[in-house]
Design an enzyme around this catalytic site. Structure first.
Site, PDB file in Angstrom:
ATOM      1  N   GLY A  10      38.940-105.208 -42.129  1.00  0.00           N
ATOM      2  CA  GLY A  10      40.162-104.426 -41.978  1.00  0.00           C
ATOM      3  C   GLY A  10      40.289-103.238 -42.901  1.00  0.00           C
ATOM      4  O   GLY A  10      41.055-102.314 -42.626  1.00  0.00           O
ATOM      5  N   TYR A  21      38.466-101.131 -35.252  1.00  0.00           N
ATOM      6  CA  TYR A  21      38.199-102.392 -35.944  1.00  0.00           C
ATOM      7  C   TYR A  21      37.023-102.220 -36.887  1.00  0.00           C
ATOM      8  O   TYR A  21      36.204-101.311 -36.744  1.00  0.00           O
ATOM      9  CB  TYR A  21      37.926-103.514 -34.945  1.00  0.00           C
ATOM     10  CG  TYR A  21      36.649-103.355 -34.146  1.00  0.00           C
ATOM     11  CD1 TYR A  21      35.436-103.882 -34.608  1.00  0.00           C
ATOM     12  CD2 TYR A  21      36.643-102.681 -32.920  1.00  0.00           C
ATOM     13  CE1 TYR A  21      34.266-103.737 -33.879  1.00  0.00           C
ATOM     14  CE2 TYR A  21      35.477-102.535 -32.194  1.00  0.00           C
ATOM     15  CZ  TYR A  21      34.293-103.060 -32.674  1.00  0.00           C
ATOM     16  OH  TYR A  21      33.134-102.913 -31.960  1.00  0.00           O
ATOM     17  N   CYS A  22      36.945-103.120 -37.868  1.00  0.00           N
ATOM     18  CA  CYS A  22      35.814-103.175 -38.793  1.00  0.00           C
ATOM     19  C   CYS A  22      35.663-104.626 -39.247  1.00  0.00           C
ATOM     20  O   CYS A  22      36.278-105.525 -38.663  1.00  0.00           O
ATOM     21  CB  CYS A  22      36.010-102.233 -39.975  1.00  0.00           C
ATOM     22  SG  CYS A  22      37.485-102.565 -40.958  1.00  0.00           S
ATOM     23  N   THR A  23      34.885-104.877 -40.275  1.00  0.00           N
ATOM     24  CA  THR A  23      34.579-106.257 -40.661  1.00  0.00           C
ATOM     25  C   THR A  23      35.809-107.032 -41.112  1.00  0.00           C
ATOM     26  O   THR A  23      36.109-108.104 -40.592  1.00  0.00           O
ATOM     27  CB  THR A  23      33.524-106.278 -41.775  1.00  0.00           C
ATOM     28  OG1 THR A  23      32.397-105.505 -41.370  1.00  0.00           O
ATOM     29  CG2 THR A  23      33.075-107.710 -42.070  1.00  0.00           C
ATOM     30  N   ILE A  71      37.209-108.123 -37.821  1.00  0.00           N
ATOM     31  CA  ILE A  71      36.402-108.997 -36.967  1.00  0.00           C
ATOM     32  C   ILE A  71      36.425-110.432 -37.488  1.00  0.00           C
ATOM     33  O   ILE A  71      36.479-111.392 -36.706  1.00  0.00           O
ATOM     34  CB  ILE A  71      34.953-108.495 -36.910  1.00  0.00           C
ATOM     35  CG1 ILE A  71      34.891-107.062 -36.392  1.00  0.00           C
ATOM     36  CG2 ILE A  71      34.089-109.405 -36.036  1.00  0.00           C
ATOM     37  CD1 ILE A  71      33.574-106.362 -36.689  1.00  0.00           C
TER      38      ILE A  71
END
Length: 402
Positions: free
Chosen positions: A260, A256-258, A285
């Site tokens: 995508g 995951y990241c901020t 997220i």
């Protein structure tokens, strides 16, 4: 890659925000329409991206849409602020190019400060946050770069191969499975203020370092060694063992990241390294915090964002962190109690890395801004372009020279 189009946005209700702006001895009042912030990206084969820059920038300026957009041979990445009608026109214009159709988008609330900066009035430092995020709201920037998100490996092509998207509603089940290794592909300073439970922190300072971290872990797995197990990953917990359950087999990975974009690229990289089960959180997220109620959430802390909000929490509510303009990292209320905190100059995370000469330059820059309202002096300023809005009136002091 799946194609996603943004559904038409219902008009926002009037918010009635207005500003009182002091110019010399006079106070100017004005109203402004409601605003929206939309972050978006799309990986695409886009070799002629440079020809798109000028018409896109001119349209943004014409519609008074601010923020930042990156164009590269691999696609587009941006975050823009404007009225819903104006923003929709920009997004529709972008998607008129068939290669950019299906932008992945996240809409976020607009804070009073976002709105003030968009309309040209702010009491905060204008320094942008993040090397790949020129998303300051006082004007639009459309930049040409080699990548829409800096990874450093031209062989990674999300347009050809990418991991499996997981909807926020299905994410908790996936990461609760003990056979799933959860990897946070963001940087250390982002992870410091928030993460998913039991996520591995690669301890990277930039996304460029992620391939090296994976290569190191891959070699450890191939040799039968216990990955990074037992080492502190910076979150106060032992790092997850990338090969805890099946000797010499690559594990199932959930990343995951901020928003995508980084894990979409990272998933392509992992698949190229031989991983068979690679999942990533669709919308990142931000989409998770928007859709999953706090009572059901496995997220801990706040999420760092590359714009003036600095951080957000559940429901995308404004977070509590501020930005250190010395290192562009988030700082907490506790950090600001440190003797190493100096507004516009340094914080506990960068104080020791800066020379006295660098700190003095930062102090001079901050004095310029406090005196003139803009770095570089009054000749660098822009005339007020209207005002932004709430039933409460925000008062902002501008110098007499404006």
């Amino acid at each position: 890659m799946s194609q996603e189009c943004m559904a038409p946005r219902a008009p926002l209700p009037p918010v009635g925000r207005n500003f009182a702006v002091a110019v010399g001895d006079e106070i100017l009042y004005g109203d402004a329409p409601e605003l929206v912030v939309v972050s978006f990206y799309r990986f695409a084969d886009f070799p002629d991206h440079a020809a798109f820059r000028l018409p896109l920038k001119e349209l943004c300026e014409e519609l008074r849409v601010s923020g930042g957009i990156i164009l590269a041979p691999e696609g587009i990445n941006g975050s823009i602020c404007g009225t819903p009608v104006a923003v929709d026109k920009i997004l529709n214009f972008i998607q008129e190019d068939g290669r950019l159709k299906g932008l992945r988008m996240i809409q976020s609330p607009v804070t009073p400060e976002d709105e003030a900066i968009h309309h040209g009035h702010t009491s905060h430092s204008p320094v942008g946050a993040g090397e790949d995020a020129p998303f300051r709201w006082d004007h639009v920037r459309v930049k040409l770069k080699k990548e829409i998100v800096t990874f450093g490996d031209p062989g990674v092509m999300p347009t050809k191969i990418v991991g499996k998207y997981v909807k926020p509603k299905d994410w908790n089940d996936l990461i609760s499975d003990p056979d799933t290794v959860i990897i946070d592909v963001r940087n250390m300073y982002e992870i410091r203020i928030g993460k998913f439970k039991k996520a591995v922190d690669p301890r990277t300072n930039s996304f460029r370092e992620f391939p090296t971290w994976v290569d190191d872990q891959f070699q450890l797995v191939q040799s039968g060694t216990l990955g990074s197990g037992g080492d502190d990953n910076g979150t106060g917990e032992p790092s997850a063992d990338l090969n805890a359950s099946k000797s010499k087999q690559l594990p199932r990975v959930a990343m995951y990241c901020t928003g995508g974009i980084r894990c979409e690229k990272a998933s392509s990289f992992l698949l190229g390294k031989g991983f068979k089960e690679v999942y990533h959180l669709e919308g990142g997220i931000l989409k998770y915090l928007e859709e999953i109620p706090k009572a059901e959430s496995l997220w801990e802390g706040e999420c760092f964002v590359f714009d003036k909000r600095v951080s957000v929490g559940h429901g995308l509510a404004q977070g509590t962190h501020k930005l250190c303009y010395g290192c562009k990292q988030p700082v907490s209320d506790e950090d600001m109690l440190s003797p190493h905190w100096e507004y516009g100059v340094s914080c506990p995370h960068c104080f020791a890395t800066k020379s006295e000469e660098e700190k003095e330059r930062a102090r001079a820059r901050q004095r310029q801004f406090e005196t003139f309202g803009v770095i570089g002096g009054p000749h660098m300023g822009k005339s007020p372009r209207g005002s932004a809005a709430n039933n409460a009136v925000e008062f902002i002091q501008l110098p007499k020279s404006v």
